[in-house]
Design an enzyme around this catalytic site. Sequence first.
Site, PDB file in Angstrom:
ATOM      1  N   GLU A  44       9.435  -6.896  -8.480  1.00  0.00           N
ATOM      2  CA  GLU A  44       9.035  -7.882  -8.974  1.00  0.00           C
ATOM      3  C   GLU A  44       8.855  -7.763 -10.611  1.00  0.00           C
ATOM      4  O   GLU A  44       8.321  -6.857 -11.068  1.00  0.00           O
ATOM      5  CB  GLU A  44       7.767  -8.133  -8.465  1.00  0.00           C
ATOM      6  CG  GLU A  44       6.938  -9.489  -8.943  1.00  0.00           C
ATOM      7  CD  GLU A  44       5.530  -9.817  -8.333  1.00  0.00           C
ATOM      8  OE1 GLU A  44       4.851  -8.827  -7.802  1.00  0.00           O
ATOM      9  OE2 GLU A  44       5.222 -10.942  -8.600  1.00  0.00           O
ATOM     10  N   ARG A 269       7.166   6.299  -0.146  1.00  0.00           N
ATOM     11  CA  ARG A 269       7.136   6.267  -1.497  1.00  0.00           C
ATOM     12  C   ARG A 269       7.063   7.595  -1.947  1.00  0.00           C
ATOM     13  O   ARG A 269       6.257   8.499  -1.687  1.00  0.00           O
ATOM     14  CB  ARG A 269       6.055   4.984  -1.913  1.00  0.00           C
ATOM     15  CG  ARG A 269       4.812   5.418  -2.235  1.00  0.00           C
ATOM     16  CD  ARG A 269       3.901   4.435  -2.854  1.00  0.00           C
ATOM     17  NE  ARG A 269       3.866   3.114  -2.636  1.00  0.00           N
ATOM     18  CZ  ARG A 269       4.578   2.195  -3.203  1.00  0.00           C
ATOM     19  NH1 ARG A 269       4.748   2.411  -4.437  1.00  0.00           N
ATOM     20  NH2 ARG A 269       4.261   0.773  -3.023  1.00  0.00           N
ATOM     21  N   LYS A 279      -0.092   0.055 -10.375  1.00  0.00           N
ATOM     22  CA  LYS A 279      -0.084  -1.104 -11.641  1.00  0.00           C
ATOM     23  C   LYS A 279      -1.349  -1.081 -12.065  1.00  0.00           C
ATOM     24  O   LYS A 279      -1.345  -1.135 -13.306  1.00  0.00           O
ATOM     25  CB  LYS A 279       0.916  -2.256 -10.991  1.00  0.00           C
ATOM     26  CG  LYS A 279       1.606  -3.009 -12.068  1.00  0.00           C
ATOM     27  CD  LYS A 279       2.539  -3.935 -11.570  1.00  0.00           C
ATOM     28  CE  LYS A 279       3.741  -3.281 -10.606  1.00  0.00           C
ATOM     29  NZ  LYS A 279       4.350  -4.335 -10.171  1.00  0.00           N
TER      30      LYS A 279
END
Length: 568
Positions: A44, A269, A279
């Site tokens: 994204e 991950r 983030k």
Amino acid sequence: MVNKNTESSFSERPEKKDFIRQIIDKDIESGKYDGRVHTRFPPEPNGYLHIGHAKAIVVDFGIAKDYNGLTNLRFDDTNPTTEDVEYVDSIQEDIKWLGYDWEDRLFYASQYFDKFYEYAQMLIKKGLAYVCSLSLEEIKEYRGTVKEAGKPSPDRDRPAQESLALLEGMKNGDFAEGQYTLRAKIDMAHPNMKMRDPLIYRIRHAHHHQTGDKWHIYPMYDFAHCLEDSIEGITHSLCTLEFQNNRALYDWFLEALDLYHPQQIEFARLELSHTVTSKRKLKELVDKEIVDGWDDPRMPTLCGLRRKGYPAEAIRNFCEDVGLAKRNSTVELALLEYHVRQVLNKSALRMMGVVNPLKVVITNYPEGKDEWLEAVNNPERPEDGTRLVPFSRELYIEQDDFMEDAPKKFFRLSQGREVRLRYAYFITCHDIIKDENGKIIEIHCSYDPETKGGNAPDGRKVKATMHWVSAQHAKQVEVRVLNNLFSEENPNKKEEGKTFIDYMNPNSLEVISNCFVEPELAKAKAGVNYQFERIGYFILDSRYSSPERPVFNRTVTLKDAWAKIKKK
RNA sequence: UGGGCUGUCGUCAAGUGGUAAGACACAUGGUUUUGGUCCAUGCAUUCCCGGGUUCGAAUCCUGGCAGCCCAGCCA
């Protein structure tokens, strides 16, 4: 796995395959997807790529490459309120830098918005979706909890014609944000929370960076993502573990619409010690100006690591070495640094630079004289040749290389002791000059003219070889010593009243302005890694460096056996 | 009154019923004009715990325990 020994890569030892490659092997064997392998990397565009994304990129592109397949780059831009073209640009730049190529397959989820809308209408017609008028709070309440079933929306049985008309109105901007949503009709008592009539569309009167003001409704991830994969003919849709619960929905939409059905596979991950990759946290560091931007060389962002001097190859090797599994794990920063050193040892030109200078006067060397001595550029790569370094009466050596009262295990310069100046001469220290506070400001040594180049004709040995620069020839530069941003191994750990900020390393950046480097380094090129012999790897800082005033970032230290001995 | 996933060396990670790979880290030696690189050696009698099946179990069965994810109109 990365082969240390390049020779051995020719041997036909079978590669250990991770669980995803094992699945793909079986799919190819069974003829599923006609033996095709087509993956996608779907960021994204709402932030900068970091080391965690690097693993996803290496997985998505790497696996496809292994099977002669293809990989699409697709911006998953379904939420205009958080996204920006700034990010679509930086993401492309970072992927290219990492060494991957999506060729002509750059896509945007937003380019499929018309199709998504048609699919939504089909769902309504099939009685599998409805427009819901519940408010945000009500939806939350009606959803139930993890342990209790939810209850149906009063609009759940709204006639298809009515839903269709309402959806049209939503699309045209007739309603306020939050007034209506489109929902899939699945099961409000489903044990998987994701399946309790999830949202398909929400109203957003927002400007989209790709579609402008065309839309007033935007699709949710779960509805959009499976369709994107399906439209593009993706075979294996690889994503991280937290999407495991979403897979049921992914499959539900594709089955409900009877579409080509890619297979979603989840893997763990990458988490790295001594850093954060969320983030939100990264953004906080930028917004509070704790770092000087997303590309601050202490940041785990790809642009930060690049500015710090980490080679793309090292990051790739690291990601491959870490492996692929379904277990949550945190890899030690030491492994990343190992791969950085591994790549740089083979490629970086060796130079001499003194970071913390101590003046040395060679008392028996003629004043005004200088000599240019031959030095090897890279012992790992003889074809890089040699260069000349100037020697003269006044030099700088590293402060750490001199000790007045040296312990037994200290091999370097001390009073009465002889050492070698690399590529130059053996020198012996005779006098220490101190200021009124007792601080050593200068040392006096003599040199042995017979040892030119660093070899003693009588065969005598020294225990240390040290780097140095000639004072009158040296270029003064600034060095930025970069240390871990966090002193805590796990900055994400939760302790009473503490946030990740509390675990920051107060000494993550040391700026040293009076460093001296050999003349050759005054010509250092941007983007090129150099080794300052015996210290570490350095690279020109892309923001602060100028030809008049070079600024070097320390990429990583060399391993330092003496530092370990000292600690004991 | 839940569902999904995961537990193998300090950290990653192979292992898919035949007797615990490898890497990093760590330790010790060797080579060395970088206390770097390189090379050699060492580093899990045991796989979250208990019970069972089997000639044989990290692998199968069973009962526990622990961790992660899910209740955004984020992705």
